[in-house]
Design a protein around this motif. Structure first.
Motif, PDB file in Angstrom:
ATOM      1  N   ASP A   1      -6.272   0.948   7.722  1.00  0.00           N
ATOM      2  CA  ASP A   1      -5.077   1.278   6.956  1.00  0.00           C
ATOM      3  C   ASP A   1      -5.163   0.914   5.482  1.00  0.00           C
ATOM      4  OD1 ASP A   1      -3.385   1.786   9.464  1.00  0.00           O
ATOM      5  OD2 ASP A   1      -4.068  -0.272   9.756  1.00  0.00           O
ATOM      6  N   GLN A   2      -6.232   0.267   5.047  1.00  0.00           N
ATOM      7  CA  GLN A   2      -6.273  -0.285   3.699  1.00  0.00           C
ATOM      8  C   GLN A   2      -7.656  -0.151   3.080  1.00  0.00           C
ATOM      9  OE1 GLN A   2      -5.235  -4.246   4.768  1.00  0.00           O
ATOM     10  NE2 GLN A   2      -3.029  -3.906   4.729  1.00  0.00           N
ATOM     11  N   THR A   3      -7.648  -0.022   1.764  1.00  0.00           N
ATOM     12  CA  THR A   3      -8.870   0.011   0.974  1.00  0.00           C
ATOM     13  C   THR A   3      -8.671  -0.924  -0.214  1.00  0.00           C
ATOM     14  OG1 THR A   3      -9.349   2.305   1.610  1.00  0.00           O
ATOM     15  CG2 THR A   3     -10.406   1.480  -0.393  1.00  0.00           C
ATOM     16  N   VAL A   4      -9.687  -1.750  -0.493  1.00  0.00           N
ATOM     17  CA  VAL A   4      -9.604  -2.720  -1.582  1.00  0.00           C
ATOM     18  C   VAL A   4     -10.392  -2.205  -2.777  1.00  0.00           C
ATOM     19  CG1 VAL A   4     -10.046  -5.106  -2.287  1.00  0.00           C
ATOM     20  CG2 VAL A   4      -9.359  -4.600   0.071  1.00  0.00           C
ATOM     21  N   VAL A   5      -9.804  -2.383  -3.966  1.00  0.00           N
ATOM     22  CA  VAL A   5     -10.403  -1.904  -5.210  1.00  0.00           C
ATOM     23  C   VAL A   5     -10.495  -3.082  -6.182  1.00  0.00           C
ATOM     24  CG1 VAL A   5     -10.141  -0.309  -7.144  1.00  0.00           C
ATOM     25  CG2 VAL A   5      -9.435   0.393  -4.838  1.00  0.00           C
ATOM     26  N   ASP A   6     -11.632  -3.190  -6.851  1.00  0.00           N
ATOM     27  CA  ASP A   6     -11.847  -4.240  -7.856  1.00  0.00           C
ATOM     28  C   ASP A   6     -11.448  -3.696  -9.227  1.00  0.00           C
ATOM     29  OD1 ASP A   6     -12.866  -6.114  -9.667  1.00  0.00           O
ATOM     30  OD2 ASP A   6     -14.603  -6.573  -8.430  1.00  0.00           O
ATOM     31  N   THR A   7     -10.445  -4.322  -9.867  1.00  0.00           N
ATOM     32  CA  THR A   7      -9.993  -3.855 -11.179  1.00  0.00           C
ATOM     33  C   THR A   7     -10.384  -4.815 -12.304  1.00  0.00           C
ATOM     34  OG1 THR A   7      -7.805  -4.866 -10.856  1.00  0.00           O
ATOM     35  CG2 THR A   7      -8.083  -2.555 -10.207  1.00  0.00           C
ATOM     36  N   GLY A   8     -11.305  -5.711 -12.017  1.00  0.00           N
ATOM     37  CA  GLY A   8     -11.842  -6.572 -13.068  1.00  0.00           C
ATOM     38  C   GLY A   8     -10.789  -7.452 -13.703  1.00  0.00           C
ATOM     39  N   ALA A   9     -10.740  -7.458 -15.028  1.00  0.00           N
ATOM     40  CA  ALA A   9      -9.814  -8.334 -15.752  1.00  0.00           C
ATOM     41  C   ALA A   9      -8.384  -7.823 -15.737  1.00  0.00           C
ATOM     42  CB  ALA A   9     -10.277  -8.482 -17.204  1.00  0.00           C
ATOM     43  N   ASP A  10      -8.165  -6.616 -15.216  1.00  0.00           N
ATOM     44  CA  ASP A  10      -6.840  -6.003 -15.279  1.00  0.00           C
ATOM     45  C   ASP A  10      -6.026  -6.291 -14.021  1.00  0.00           C
ATOM     46  OD1 ASP A  10      -7.469  -4.855 -17.733  1.00  0.00           O
ATOM     47  OD2 ASP A  10      -8.378  -3.102 -16.767  1.00  0.00           O
ATOM     48  N   ALA A  11      -4.881  -6.915 -14.213  1.00  0.00           N
ATOM     49  CA  ALA A  11      -3.901  -7.058 -13.134  1.00  0.00           C
ATOM     50  C   ALA A  11      -3.064  -5.791 -13.114  1.00  0.00           C
ATOM     51  CB  ALA A  11      -3.033  -8.279 -13.376  1.00  0.00           C
ATOM     52  N   VAL A  12      -3.129  -5.064 -12.011  1.00  0.00           N
ATOM     53  CA  VAL A  12      -2.484  -3.762 -11.939  1.00  0.00           C
ATOM     54  C   VAL A  12      -1.118  -3.902 -11.268  1.00  0.00           C
ATOM     55  CG1 VAL A  12      -2.669  -1.416 -11.047  1.00  0.00           C
ATOM     56  CG2 VAL A  12      -4.711  -2.611 -11.849  1.00  0.00           C
ATOM     57  N   PRO A  13      -0.053  -3.431 -11.912  1.00  0.00           N
ATOM     58  CA  PRO A  13       1.285  -3.559 -11.331  1.00  0.00           C
ATOM     59  C   PRO A  13       1.413  -2.814 -10.002  1.00  0.00           C
ATOM     60  CG  PRO A  13       1.415  -2.991 -13.657  1.00  0.00           C
ATOM     61  CD  PRO A  13      -0.022  -2.824 -13.256  1.00  0.00           C
ATOM     62  N   LEU A  14       2.242  -3.372  -9.128  1.00  0.00           N
ATOM     63  CA  LEU A  14       2.534  -2.690  -7.878  1.00  0.00           C
ATOM     64  C   LEU A  14       3.138  -1.322  -8.167  1.00  0.00           C
ATOM     65  CD1 LEU A  14       4.050  -5.505  -5.624  1.00  0.00           C
ATOM     66  CD2 LEU A  14       1.660  -4.862  -5.968  1.00  0.00           C
TER      67      LEU A  14
END
Length: 371
Positions: free
Chosen positions: A314-327
């Motif tokens: 049901d889920q996939t994880v993504v690495d966004t590095g230094a960026d905190a991505v808003p929900l």
């Protein structure tokens, strides 16, 4: 494990892009003088059969093709009036339904023909005699052609069937090599002569699918069957077509993690530096391939971001590095090529499969929309 949820977050969505289907159909039209059948089996290669069919007809396609009568009947219920051919019919053919729906059926064996002629229908069923032109997968083998054609001619006299076409398949068209196609072309001509010798008038022959349509005019005969090409897939790799769908999913969780953090089941990936990990609520139950290379990525805010760890149900994880991505931030899993957005061809390469498997594998939990 259930999907994480956030109030007000848009669900994972597959958006079909009819304009791309129109453009792809126009490309096919520029490659052939024959009429075009828009093949919309498997729910239009996962894009919505009625939507794909309407776009293709608007762009000049004159026929539609489906797997079976049930698929064809849904097109009729959707208001489509173009001729429709079904040629697999795994549950058999109901003659009355075919005749009532004005649905053509392919007949690829003497047994299939006898089963059809043995039924009762108010009007003759329109059939395309289906001959094996080199695949040994479907279609009548050459040593039974005479019996098939004679039986079809008898069925016409009895008012049970009306032969309106002859069809075959190209076994090696994806190589874009006319020499490789030549034996199937020759067999098709041979079958037409044999049908005519048996007293059949075969007004329409068709052999080529997408690859043949785009690469080899000698295979076109009176009609070509353009299917995968409608949604941007050219198995021959010779023509740049337009992606006809966009799969998006929202970010439903984001966390800062330290170097050395294992990700997902069995810690198949371990972060090598402090980073941010985001979760998308799609997984292999939704059509995201579980076995993918380390290059697999999605697009977020105009940049490709790597998929890390094992894809879950049901889920996939993504690495966004230094960026905190808003929900709620929308990630594009695949879409038309624009440099940053992965395409279905990228995903096919990362998963070691074909793009057809990517688009037809999107699961029912994903919302469908149309541009």
């Amino acid at each position: 494990m259930s999907r994480p949820r956030s109030a007000g977050v848009r669900p994972p969505t597959l958006q079909t892009l009819p304009e791309a289907i129109v453009r792809n159909t126009a490309i096919a039209g520029a490659r052939t003088r024959s009429r075009i059948m828009a093949v919309v089996k498997a729910d239009g290669y996962g894009h919505g059969a009625i939507t794909v069919a309407r776009a293709a007809i608007a762009a000049g396609a004159r026929w539609l093709g489906t797997t079976d009568i049930a698929e064809a009947s849904r097109l009729r219920a959707g208001g489509l009036t173009a001729p429709i051919l079904t040629w697999l019919n795994p549950s058999g053919v109901d003659a009355e339904s075919a005749a009532a729906g004005r649905i053509d059926v392919a007949v690829g064996s003497v047994d299939e023909l006898h089963a059809l002629i043995g039924q009762t229908s108010p009007t003759p069923v329109r059939i395309h005699v289906h001959v094996d032109t080199g695949m040994a997968r479907e279609g009548c083998p050459e040593h039974e052609w005479d019996a098939l054609f004679a039986g079809a001619q008898q069925g016409e006299r009895q008012g049970k069937v009306r032969v309106v076409g002859l069809m075959g398949h190209l076994p090696s068209a994806d190589h874009a090599d006319p020499e490789a196609n030549a034996p199937a072309v020759s067999r098709t001509h041979q079958a037409r002569r044999a049908a005519q010798a048996a007293g059949l008038d075969v007004p329409l022959a068709h052999l080529a699918a997408t690859s043949g349509t785009l690469t080899d005019p000698a295979t076109h005969f009176g009609m070509v069957r353009f299917g995968a090409g409608l949604v941007g897939i050219d198995p021959s790799g010779t023509t740049e077509l337009h992606g006809a769908s966009r799969l998006t999913a929202p970010v439903v969780h984001c966390a800062a993690v330290a170097a050395g953090t294992p990700v997902g089941y069995d810690g198949a990936y371990v972060t090598d530096a402090p980073t941010h990990l985001c979760v998308l609520p799609v997984g292999y139950a939704d059509g995201i391939p579980r076995e993918i290379s380390a290059d697999a990525a999605v697009e977020i805010h105009g940049r490709r971001r790597r998929v890390v760890g094992r894809v879950s149900m049901d889920q996939t994880v993504v690495d966004t590095g230094a960026d905190a991505v808003p929900l709620g931030t929308i990630a594009t899993v695949f879409g038309p090529s624009d440099g940053a957005t992965p395409t279905i061809h990228d995903w096919a390469r990362w998963a070691g499969t074909i793009p057809h498997a990517i688009v037809t594998g999107i699961g029912p939990r994903v919302k469908r929309t149309f541009a």
